[in-house]
Structure formats: structure tokens, C-alpha cells
Scaffold this motif. Structure first.
Motif, short mmCIF file in Angstrom:
data_model
loop_
_atom_site.label_atom_id
_atom_site.label_comp_id
_atom_site.label_asym_id
_atom_site.label_seq_id
_atom_site.Cartn_x
_atom_site.Cartn_y
_atom_site.Cartn_z
N LEU A 31 0.72 -1.24 0.05
CA LEU A 31 0.02 -0.03 0.05
C LEU A 31 1.01 1.44 0.03
CD1 LEU A 31 -2.87 -0.92 2.71
CD2 LEU A 31 -2.95 -0.67 -0.01
N ASP A 32 1.99 1.24 0.50
CA ASP A 32 2.97 2.30 0.43
C ASP A 32 3.01 3.01 -0.93
OD1 ASP A 32 3.22 1.62 3.03
OD2 ASP A 32 5.41 1.10 2.74
N GLN A 33 2.84 2.26 -2.21
CA GLN A 33 2.50 2.86 -3.37
C GLN A 33 1.75 4.10 -3.43
OE1 GLN A 33 1.48 0.47 -6.61
NE2 GLN A 33 0.61 -0.88 -5.11
N TYR A 34 0.90 4.15 -2.66
CA TYR A 34 -0.29 4.83 -2.62
C TYR A 34 -0.21 6.33 -1.69
CZ TYR A 34 -2.65 1.43 -5.20
OH TYR A 34 -2.92 0.47 -6.13
N GLY A 35 0.99 6.34 -1.42
CA GLY A 35 1.53 7.60 -0.68
C GLY A 35 1.83 8.60 -1.72
N ILE A 36 2.04 9.63 -0.99
CA ILE A 36 2.54 10.86 -2.17
C ILE A 36 4.07 10.91 -2.81
CG2 ILE A 36 2.75 13.60 -2.16
CD1 ILE A 36 1.02 13.60 0.25
N HIS A 37 3.85 10.83 -4.13
CA HIS A 37 5.13 10.66 -4.83
C HIS A 37 5.56 11.93 -4.98
CE1 HIS A 37 5.05 6.32 -5.81
NE2 HIS A 37 3.73 6.27 -5.39
N ALA A 38 6.68 12.52 -4.16
CA ALA A 38 7.14 13.96 -4.58
C ALA A 38 7.39 14.45 -5.82
CB ALA A 38 8.23 14.27 -3.52
N ARG A 39 6.85 15.60 -6.19
CA ARG A 39 7.35 16.27 -7.44
C ARG A 39 6.94 15.29 -8.78
NH1 ARG A 39 12.83 19.14 -6.24
NH2 ARG A 39 12.11 20.00 -4.10
N ILE A 47 -2.39 12.31 -2.60
CA ILE A 47 -2.47 13.26 -1.29
C ILE A 47 -3.80 13.08 -0.47
CG2 ILE A 47 -3.43 15.96 -0.90
CD1 ILE A 47 -1.80 16.89 -3.05
N PHE A 48 -4.75 12.28 -0.90
CA PHE A 48 -5.96 11.94 -0.28
C PHE A 48 -5.73 10.40 0.47
CE2 PHE A 48 -7.45 15.11 -3.31
CZ PHE A 48 -7.95 16.18 -2.47
N SER A 49 -5.02 9.70 -0.25
CA SER A 49 -4.71 8.30 0.44
C SER A 49 -3.67 8.29 1.17
CB SER A 49 -4.57 7.26 -0.63
OG SER A 49 -3.43 7.99 -1.46
N ALA A 50 -2.83 9.12 1.25
CA ALA A 50 -1.41 9.10 2.23
C ALA A 50 -1.75 9.19 3.71
CB ALA A 50 -0.67 10.33 1.55
N PRO A 51 -2.82 10.21 3.93
CA PRO A 51 -3.07 10.22 5.64
C PRO A 51 -3.60 9.19 6.14
CG PRO A 51 -3.98 12.17 4.24
CD PRO A 51 -3.45 11.18 3.28
N VAL A 92 -3.56 20.94 1.77
CA VAL A 92 -2.34 22.30 2.04
C VAL A 92 -1.28 21.12 2.38
CG1 VAL A 92 -1.51 23.98 2.98
CG2 VAL A 92 -3.75 24.10 2.36
N SER A 93 -1.43 20.17 3.46
CA SER A 93 -0.13 19.34 3.68
C SER A 93 0.38 18.75 2.42
CB SER A 93 -0.83 18.65 4.73
OG SER A 93 0.34 17.86 4.99
N GLY A 94 -0.65 18.08 1.82
CA GLY A 94 -0.21 17.00 0.75
C GLY A 94 0.57 17.99 -0.48
N LEU A 95 0.14 19.09 -0.71
CA LEU A 95 0.67 19.99 -1.65
C LEU A 95 1.95 20.38 -1.46
CD1 LEU A 95 -2.41 21.84 -3.01
CD2 LEU A 95 -1.12 19.96 -4.43
N THR A 96 2.12 20.82 -0.03
CA THR A 96 3.38 21.28 0.23
C THR A 96 4.49 20.11 0.34
OG1 THR A 96 2.36 22.74 1.87
CG2 THR A 96 4.53 22.46 2.45
N ALA A 97 4.06 19.02 0.87
CA ALA A 97 4.68 17.72 0.85
C ALA A 97 5.21 17.37 -0.60
CB ALA A 97 4.35 16.46 1.59
N TRP A 98 4.15 17.29 -1.52
CA TRP A 98 4.64 17.12 -2.81
C TRP A 98 5.61 18.02 -3.66
CZ3 TRP A 98 3.73 19.58 -7.55
CH2 TRP A 98 3.84 18.79 -8.68
N ALA A 110 -0.52 10.19 8.66
CA ALA A 110 -1.65 11.15 8.84
C ALA A 110 -1.18 12.38 9.99
CB ALA A 110 -2.54 10.75 9.99
N SER A 111 0.12 12.54 10.01
CA SER A 111 1.12 13.60 11.00
C SER A 111 0.79 15.02 10.32
CB SER A 111 2.36 13.42 11.11
OG SER A 111 2.79 13.11 10.04
N GLY A 112 0.48 15.13 8.86
CA GLY A 112 0.32 16.47 8.16
C GLY A 112 -1.25 16.99 8.76
#
Length: 186
Positions: A31-39, A47-51, A92-98, A110-112
Motif C-alpha cells: 500500500l505504500d505506493q499510494y503515498g504522495i510521490h513527491a514532484r 494526497i488523499f490516500s497518504a494520510p 495544503v499538507s499534501g501539496l506542500t509535501a509534494w 496522518a501527521s500532516g
């Protein structure tokens, strides 16, 4: 939203995160592949599955208590405000991380969102100006204010970028949902 409904909502989401982590661990991190892939543009929807996903049980355990506490307190204020503060913090957290995380990095957890909820609860009192909201904000600040240091790049493997974005998102949500324009004038 009443206490039972708030507890069911937050408890259900927390249970979902635990079930997802159990599945993730049993499949070797599939499932880690559904985290935010930066850039990466195709990494934006995550962004919606990562938390909901975490990098192991230690990560999930560390997020569970503040997720439950902050989520429950916010849900007591009503589903619409909980949903609004959640979506703004997540986006906002997801876009900033991305945007700020180095390429070829996957951001999970979920920390963001938790950081967004933390700053939402603190800032809500300042914008709302009702005594109970101010008291809650001060109590949250006194009990959990040390978490705010998470917006700084102090620990390897911890996404300060997601924390920073979440903190900004929480303040934006508080302003949008509780600012003077959000209240009807008398």
C-alpha cells in the motif's frame, strides 16, 4: 455532532488506518505506493490516500492518540466544520509535501493532517473569539504545543514538509471557518 457520533467517526477512521496497516504489513508494504510521490504529477491524487497509510506500526501508534484526540474535539463542533478543516489540512499538507520533498520520495502518514488539526484548534479560538474555543485552544497548545516543532527539518525520515503544510492548512481552515466573514452579523 454529538459525542457518540464524533467517537464513531474518528474511531472508524482510526480502525480503517489500523486495518490498512495490517494489510500493508502482510503484503510487504504494497500500500505504500499510494503515498504522495513527491514532484510527480501522477502522485498528486495520493494526497488523499497518504494520510490513511503509515510506514509501520510505530508510525501509526505515534499518530493514533493525537488523531483520536484532535479529530474527536473538532468533530464535536459539527461534521461540516470537521470535514472542512480536514480537507483543507490534507490538501495544503499534501501539496506542500509534494512540492518541497525531494524527488523519488514517498510521503505517508496522518501527521500532516494532525498538525493541521492542532493549529486549527489553536487558531480557531483566535478567530472565533468565544471563550470556550479560546480555552480549548490554550489547553491544546499547553498539552500538545511541542508538536509544532515538527514543522522544522530536525529528524531524518520525518516529513517536516507535510507538517509545515498541515500547520498552514489548519490556520487557513480556522480563518475560513471561524473568521468574522464566517459568522453572521447581528
Amino acid at each position: 455532532m454529538g459525542p457518540l457520533s464524533a467517537a464513531l467517526l474518528i474511531g472508524g477512521l482510526l480502525a480503517l488506518m489500523w486495518v490498512l496497516e495490517l494489510f500493508d504489513q502482510s503484503t510487504g508494504g504494497w500500500l505504500d505506493q499510494y503515498g504522495i510521490h513527491a514532484r510527480e504529477l501522477d502522485g498528486l491524487p495520493e494526497i488523499f490516500s497518504a494520510p490513511l497509510l503509515h510506514a509501520g506500526f510505530d508510525h501509526l501508534i505515534g499518530n493514533s492518540v493525537p488523531f483520536a484526540v484532535f479529530g474527536f474535539i473538532i468533530a464535536l463542533g459539527g461534521f461540516a466544520r470537521w470535514l472542512g478543516s480536514t480537507l483543507i489540512s490534507v490538501v495544503v499538507s499534501g501539496l506542500t509535501a509534494w512540492l518541497l520533498t525531494p524527488a523519488n520520495t514517498i510521503v505517508l502518514g496522518a501527521s500532516g493532517l494532525i498538525m493541521g488539526w492542532l493549529t486549527y484548534l489553536i487558531a480557531r479560538g483566535a478567530f472565533d473569539r468565544r471563550p470556550i474555543q479560546i480555552i480549548i485552544g490554550v489547553a491544546v497548545l499547553l498539552l500538545y504545543g511541542g508538536m509544532i516543532w515538527g514543522v522544522l527539518p530536525t529528524e531524518a525520515g520525518v516529513s517536516w514538509q507535510a507538517h509545515l503544510g498541515g500547520a498552514i492548512g489548519g490556520v487557513i481552515a480556522a480563518r475560513w471557518l471561524h473568521g468574522r466573514a464566517a459568522r453572521p452579523t447581528r
